[in-house]
Design a protein around this motif. Structure first.
Motif, PDB file in Angstrom:
ATOM      1  N   ILE A   1      10.315  -8.403  -9.896  1.00 51.70           N
ATOM      2  CA  ILE A   1      10.920  -9.288 -10.900  1.00 51.70           C
ATOM      3  C   ILE A   1       9.989  -9.401 -12.108  1.00 51.70           C
ATOM      4  N   PHE A   2       8.700  -9.555 -11.847  1.00 52.14           N
ATOM      5  CA  PHE A   2       7.735  -9.687 -12.933  1.00 52.14           C
ATOM      6  C   PHE A   2       7.745  -8.454 -13.830  1.00 52.14           C
TER       7      PHE A   2
ATOM      8  N   LYS B   1      15.812 -13.516 -14.637  1.00 53.87           N
ATOM      9  CA  LYS B   1      14.961 -14.576 -14.111  1.00 53.87           C
ATOM     10  C   LYS B   1      15.802 -15.677 -13.471  1.00 53.87           C
TER      11      LYS B   1
ATOM     12  N   PHE C   1      15.934 -10.448 -25.113  1.00 50.48           N
ATOM     13  CA  PHE C   1      15.258 -11.513 -24.367  1.00 50.48           C
ATOM     14  C   PHE C   1      16.230 -12.184 -23.393  1.00 50.48           C
TER      15      PHE C   1
ATOM     16  N   ASN D   1      10.842  -8.103 -21.997  1.00 54.54           N
ATOM     17  CA  ASN D   1      10.187  -8.875 -23.052  1.00 54.54           C
ATOM     18  C   ASN D   1       9.472  -7.964 -24.038  1.00 54.54           C
ATOM     19  N   LEU D   2       8.803  -6.921 -23.525  1.00 52.69           N
ATOM     20  CA  LEU D   2       8.084  -6.004 -24.421  1.00 52.69           C
ATOM     21  C   LEU D   2       9.069  -5.242 -25.305  1.00 52.69           C
TER      22      LEU D   2
ATOM     23  N   ILE E   1      10.981  -8.262 -15.944  1.00 51.04           N
ATOM     24  CA  ILE E   1      11.031  -9.238 -17.034  1.00 51.04           C
ATOM     25  C   ILE E   1      10.020  -8.876 -18.123  1.00 51.04           C
ATOM     26  N   LEU E   2       8.825  -8.470 -17.690  1.00 51.01           N
ATOM     27  CA  LEU E   2       7.810  -8.066 -18.667  1.00 51.01           C
ATOM     28  C   LEU E   2       8.313  -6.902 -19.515  1.00 51.01           C
TER      29      LEU E   2
END
Lengths: 330, 376
Positions: free
Chosen positions: B349-350, B306, B299, B357-358, B353-354
């Motif tokens: 970026i999204f 970010k 994370f 996170n996954l 980050i996704l």
């Protein structure tokens, strides 16, 4: 309890002392000083003389070594004086006070909305756990959580302020007021402010909403497997009563921690967002005062944020004793 | 156990070796389709990062010049890796024409997309063959307002720099920032947490106070103060700053694990045969304490990416030349009508980050002993 409180507060004061010391040392070691970042002094026609510079330095207390200047700052603080802002030539408390409402205008509604929505969503997804609608809701909340709020802000600005400009859906790009705000009536002013608030509040809310509701669900999942929930079911209690009365009450401890941790974000949570939306709040003040080396304001802001962080932790610890009678502080 | 001497018959039966913790965790991780997809996305991004100079650039991947082979595209990794001969022969970063004029015998293989992350491509730098087999000049990038087109897939920004090329090279920075800063944070956090948890007493008290102190200073405050203190910032200093400000969570977790594990029998056994504290801490306890720390590490990578993008967006990032995703975003905020400067880096970026996170989620579920499948 009283002894515990006193110990915690003393420890907190010590932490505050250390934080302010570290930050004071850091900002004083930044290259550049308030003198060479003030645009008025950049004017080549009116370059201040060496004596003038000395005089200003003296007035700001910058002629003294760092530790002495810190000590002066600290003793002034003890008498409630946070110093005078170099930029605005006003007491730091006034400068912060003039900004704090703008920030609270964003953070308070969004925290309230986030909590009000997160609890029912969290409880609903516990009940519907594993079903299709819950999976869809869960995945979308997860996706939302992964979008950095500043990117969501830029995308929303693109959509509502650029793409939809000229339609009924148009929203202002940035700022807090329309340019002719002062000439408007009260109702028009409120409407204008609401329009300006909408996008920042959405951006500030959705991350916490996604986080809180997942947090509540995760804790509920743990509790719902306990024996006493099975007992309650076996007694024939209704779903609502089991979820609210037996399960949710037992997840209150982690929830209270979360409440405590969200306290500092009331002031400092929107630093980047305020910058993106050009919102005249604490975050913008912070950026500006770092840029212009306005030491008293930087110190004042750091102090208020740290106090709030420590208070949040203390508040959570005290609330523990209320939500869980087994916890007793000695 | 193969050396089981309690077998009465004397015939040795070989028991299969039971799989270790990490093998089981990997098996559980593999079962999560979304996490595996996310892992594939990150692998794909790493591929783009490693091969970025071969995907987009104006320097040949490989070229033959005056009888020697050169790899000028490596200059995108490190400016010193460009052979000085191109500087001496005054190429001025314009390879196609110079190669042709200065050595007619030369040949070169160019990147897939002839665009540069640092500068706009000008008129006639590149020539295409038209329908009649004639060479015609390709037009340069538009000076401003360059919409996405056949030549500039994601449009242009900053007086004609190609957004696609900047984003391909920005992948390198985004992934590096994630790995390096989280690596630094993990090193500090695990070391301090291990010492505090194992040593206890006064050392624990001091380290715990330091952790509390750093946790109380809002992250962005500390980062901005450190950025301001350092005069000449570059992307490596930026990573160090991000690492130095994000280790507290890992330190707390490691400390808690060490507090728990130092009571266990295997530590007592190691102590009784005279192992030193360093050996016990890092050889015996750490491998057992690593699983819970893995989650905040993954994370943390997402968080670092970010924060770097956010700082670059606000103009506090490493200065140019620095084709980071946040820098493109920053250019977009000066003129919202040029939407492509916001939409494409924003999506990149999204997705990154996704994906992290996954993966973090997958690691969390795969290493959580409470969720272990009894069948394994």
């Amino acid at each position: 309890m009283a002894g515990y409180l006193i110990r915690r507060i003393l420890l907190g004061l010590l932490t505050l002392l250390l934080i302010t010391m570290v930050v004071y040392a850091l900002i004083r070691f930044m290259p550049g000083s308030p003198m060479d970042t003030d645009p008025a002094m950049m004017n080549p026609d009116k370059m201040p003389s060496a004596e003038d510079l000395e005089r200003i330095k003296k007035a700001y207390g910058l002629d003294k070594p760092v530790y002495e200047a810190y000590w002066i700052w600290l003793s002034n603080l003890a008498s409630g004086d946070m110093g005078i802002s170099y930029n605005e030539k006003k007491p730091v408390t006034d400068v912060i006070e003039s900004r704090v409402w703008a920030t609270l205008l964003l953070t308070v509604p969004s925290l309230v909305i986030a909590y009000l929505l997160a609890i029912p969503i969290g409880l609903w997804s516990t009940i519907r756990s594993g079903k299709l609608d819950e999976r869809i809701a869960g995945v979308s909340l997860y996706m939302l959580y992964a979008i950095p709020s500043f990117i969501a802000a830029l995308f929303l600005q693109l959509l509502f302020a650029v793409k939809l400009s000229g339609t009924a859906w148009e929203l202002p790009l940035m700022g807090m007021h329309h340019s002719d705000y002062d000439e408007m009536g009260v109702i028009a002013q409120t409407w204008d402010l609401l329009q300006h608030m909408l996008l920042p509040v959405i951006c500030f809310t959705y991350v916490s909403l996604a986080y809180y509701s997942r947090f509540i669900k995760a804790n509920m999942e743990e509790v719902i497997r306990q024996d006493y929930i099975r007992t309650a079911r076996a007694k024939g209690l209704g779903q609502m009563r089991i979820i609210l009365h037996h399960a949710f009450r037992n997840t209150l401890i982690p929830f209270v921690t979360l409440l405590g941790l969200s306290l500092p974000s009331l002031l400092g949570g929107a630093i980047i967002l305020e910058q993106v939306f050009n919102w005249p709040g604490m975050g913008q003040l912070y950026f500006r005062s770092i840029g212009t080396r306005d030491y008293p304001v930087i110190m004042g802001l750091t102090l208020s944020l740290s106090v709030l962080t420590l208070l949040g932790q203390l508040f959570a610890d005290i609330l523990y004793a209320f939500v869980d009678p087994r916890i007793a502080y000695k | 156990m193969t050396d089981n001497n309690q077998q009465p018959s004397g015939a040795l039966t070989k028991a299969t070796r039971s799989p270790g913790f990490w093998v089981l965790a990997w098996r559980r991780f593999r079962r999560r389709k979304l996490s595996m997809l996310a892992l594939a996305v990150v692998m794909c991004l790493s591929g783009i990062a490693v091969f970025s100079p071969m995907i987009a650039g104006t320097k040949p991947i490989v070229c033959k010049y005056k009888g020697n082979l050169y790899f000028p595209c490596l200059a995108y990794f490190n400016a010193d890796w460009e052979n000085p001969i191109f500087h001496k022969d005054r190429f001025r970063k314009r390879y196609p024409r110079n190669l042709r004029e200065k050595d007619p015998e030369s040949w070169a293989i160019y990147p897939l997309v002839f665009q540069d992350p640092y500068r706009p491509v000008r008129d006639g730098e590149w020539q295409d063959k038209n329908g009649d087999g004639e060479w015609v000049d390709r037009p340069g990038n538009p000076y401003h307002g360059g919409l996405p087109s056949k030549l500039n897939f994601f449009g242009t920004y900053k007086r004609g720099v190609d957004v696609f090329a900047s984003m391909v090279h920005g992948t390198r920075i985004a992934l590096l920032v994630g790995f390096v800063s989280t690596g630094i944070a993990a090193f500090i956090g695990i070391t301090l947490g291990a010492i505090a948890g194992y040593m206890g007493g006064a050392i624990d008290m001091v380290i715990s106070r330091i952790i509390e102190l750093v946790m109380c200073i809002p992250g962005i405050v500390l980062i901005l103060a450190l950025i301001a203190v350092i005069d000449k910032i570059n992307i490596w200093i930026m990573m160090a700053i991000l690492g130095l400000t994000s280790w507290t969570g890992m330190a707390r977790l490691t400390r808690a694990e060490f507090l728990k594990l130092k009571q266990s029998e295997f530590v007592a056994a190691a102590q009784s045969i005279g192992a030193g504290p360093l050996r016990i801490m890092f050889r015996h306890i750490l491998p057992n304490a690593l699983a819970p720390v893995m989650v905040p590490i993954v994370f943390g990578i997402a968080a670092a990416i970010k924060v770097e993008a956010g700082l670059s967006l606000l103009g506090f990032g490493a200065p140019p030349p620095n084709p980071s995703w946040g820098t493109v975003l920053n250019a977009g905020t000066s003129n919202y009508t040029e939407w492509w400067q916001i939409v494409f880096p924003g999506i990149a970026i999204f997705i990154t980050i996704l994906a992290y996170n996954l993966i973090g989620e997958g690691v969390q579920e795969a290493t959580d002993p409470r969720l272990a499948d009894p069948k394994d």
